[in-house]
Design an enzyme around this catalytic site. Structure first.
Site, PDB file in Angstrom:
ATOM      1  N   ARG A 108      28.395 -22.789 125.042  1.00 21.13           N
ATOM      2  CA  ARG A 108      27.951 -21.816 124.039  1.00 21.13           C
ATOM      3  C   ARG A 108      26.580 -21.348 124.482  1.00 21.13           C
ATOM      4  NH1 ARG A 108      28.578 -21.815 117.528  1.00 21.13           N
ATOM      5  NH2 ARG A 108      30.667 -21.317 118.252  1.00 21.13           N
ATOM      6  N   HIS A 135      33.856 -14.291 121.810  1.00 20.22           N
ATOM      7  CA  HIS A 135      34.129 -15.604 121.201  1.00 20.22           C
ATOM      8  C   HIS A 135      35.638 -15.867 121.345  1.00 20.22           C
ATOM      9  CE1 HIS A 135      33.623 -19.144 119.005  1.00 20.22           C
ATOM     10  NE2 HIS A 135      33.301 -18.690 117.804  1.00 20.22           N
ATOM     11  N   GLN A 138      37.819 -18.283 119.202  1.00 24.95           N
ATOM     12  CA  GLN A 138      37.982 -17.921 117.784  1.00 24.95           C
ATOM     13  C   GLN A 138      39.240 -17.078 117.575  1.00 24.95           C
ATOM     14  OE1 GLN A 138      35.916 -18.793 115.002  1.00 24.95           O
ATOM     15  NE2 GLN A 138      37.719 -17.989 113.944  1.00 24.95           N
ATOM     16  N   ASP A 255      32.458 -11.296 109.277  1.00 22.46           N
ATOM     17  CA  ASP A 255      31.683 -12.307 110.015  1.00 22.46           C
ATOM     18  C   ASP A 255      30.290 -12.232 109.402  1.00 22.46           C
ATOM     19  OD1 ASP A 255      30.508 -13.943 111.981  1.00 22.46           O
ATOM     20  OD2 ASP A 255      30.754 -12.505 113.613  1.00 22.46           O
ATOM     21  N   CYS A 297      35.431 -16.191 110.391  1.00 24.59           N
ATOM     22  CA  CYS A 297      35.285 -17.277 111.378  1.00 24.59           C
ATOM     23  C   CYS A 297      34.445 -18.427 110.837  1.00 24.59           C
ATOM     24  CB  CYS A 297      34.680 -16.727 112.660  1.00 24.59           C
ATOM     25  SG  CYS A 297      33.031 -16.027 112.450  1.00 24.59           S
ATOM     26  N   ARG A 324      40.998 -23.978 114.703  1.00 26.30           N
ATOM     27  CA  ARG A 324      40.081 -24.000 115.851  1.00 26.30           C
ATOM     28  C   ARG A 324      40.372 -25.229 116.705  1.00 26.30           C
ATOM     29  NH1 ARG A 324      35.371 -21.645 115.921  1.00 26.30           N
ATOM     30  NH2 ARG A 324      35.741 -21.848 118.154  1.00 26.30           N
TER      31      ARG A 324
END
Ligand code: CP
Ligand code: NVA
Length: 348
Positions: A108, A135, A138, A255, A297, A324
């Site tokens: 990340r 991402h 996701q 988001d 998310c 996830r």
């Protein structure tokens, strides 16, 4: 090849046995083998995956750590305070060193160029756990969640809005196909949206984006180039009117309005996003489908979506969060678990 790098023999699957009292006394008189509990392949046995995280995470980190355990391996969390990277050591050198000791890197990062550099210099696979632009893990969870809930989109009857739990019969390996959906995104052009833009149109869905006007909220050129390259742009509609954006929506997605690293822009962003909060009223006024569903998310702030929607029957956010783990586990199995230690040794 280097013998000591050869994989150890696989652990055999444990046999699960339960006991149950048939007398009500608590005395265990009956034993029943229930070895139908299928454990995943132990493809990470003897392997360590470095979680190189320079930003906070709950879902991605915990998914990775718990998935690695289920696959028989280990995830080694390396936060930015823990290692030399970025302070005393370059990305290039860290990539080479970590790649020499671990069998995969889940990273990340801040700017997307950091993960490109890691991948360039790392001798083992590198998987993006979020960057400024993308991402990818996701969207896998989002797609799985939509498929698991496809029964909610095929019947528009009011009763179909009353549950977010898929029937047991659907919790099988073969997921039912989704009808073509209209997916609305309300928010800025964030990493999460970018993976929606390059994936959902290719699966036959339409994407409608509602984002405020202004350079900060537009799709970055390099992402749009990829959208065009993949032939996705024909199925994407972009507007600055949130009501127009939700028109015909089967699914509304949002988001955070302030992604990690954008904290200094908070005040301006809160102003610019007035009118973008996902609510029943907004979706009714804009003409979303009667049984529209909601994805996020997470983590979530109330200004993006009110409690009625977030905790209500339209919301799929918690199955989405659970997924996830399963999707990251699949990536780890495929990408890191199938990594051949001998091939890795050959590369030196
Ligand atoms: N959705 C997501 O990536 O959550 P975390 O930041 O908690 O990992
Ligand atoms: N766009 C958000 C996603 C968090 C999971 C961020 O980058 O902070």
């Amino acid at each position: 090849s280097t013998p000591w790098l050869k994989p150890m023999p696989r652990r055999s699957m444990p046999s699960i046995t339960t006991t149950k009292s048939s007398t009500g006394t608590g005395l265990k008189t009956k034993s029943k083998k229930v070895n139908d509990l299928r454990l995943p392949s132990q493809s990470l046995f003897n392997k360590t995956i470095a979680l190189l995280f320079s930003k906070r995470s709950t879902r991605t980190r915990v998914s990775a750590e718990t998935a690695a355990v289920l696959l028989g391996g280990r995830a080694l969390f390396l936060g930015k305070e823990d290692i030399q990277l970025g302070v005393n050591e370059s990305v290039r050198d860290s990539a080479r060193v970590l790649g020499g000791m671990c069998q995969g890197i889940f990273a990340r990062v801040g700017d997307h160029s950091e993960i490109e550099e890691l991948a360039e210099h790392c001798p083992v696979p590198v998987l993006n756990a979020l960057s400024s632009l993308w991402h990818p893990t996701q969207i896998l969870a989002d797609i799985l969640t939509l498929h698991e809930h496809s029964h909610l989109f095929t019947s528009p009857s009011p009763s179909s809005t009353s549950t977010s739990t898929p029937p047991k019969s659907l919790r099988v390996r073969e997921l039912p196909p989704l009808p073509p959906l209209t997916i609305t995104w309300l928010g800025d052009s964030s990493n999460v949206l970018h993976d929606i833009l390059v994936s959902l149109p290719r699966m036959g869905h339409k994407v409608r984006v509602g984002a405020p006007k202004g350079r900060a909220y537009e799709c970055p050129e390099e992402v749009w180039r990829r959208v065009v390259e993949l032939g996705c742009e024909e199925n994407i509609y972009w507007t600055s009117d949130p009501r127009e954006a939700v028109n015909g929506a089967d699914v509304v997605v949002t988001d955070t309005w302030i992604s990690m690293g954008q904290e200094a822009e908070k005040e301006q962003r809160l102003k610019d996003f007035q009118g973008y909060q996902v609510t029943e009223a907004l979706c009714a006024e804009g003409g979303a489908k009667e049984n529209w569903k909601f994805l996020h998310c997470l983590p979530r702030k109330q200004h993006e979506v009110d409690d009625e929607v977030f905790y209500g029957p339209r919301s799929l956010v918690f199955p989405e969060a659970d997924n996830r783990k399963w999707t990251i586990m699949a990536c780890f199995d495929l990408l890191f678990g199938k990594w051949d230690l001998e091939a890795e040794a050959e590369s030196y």
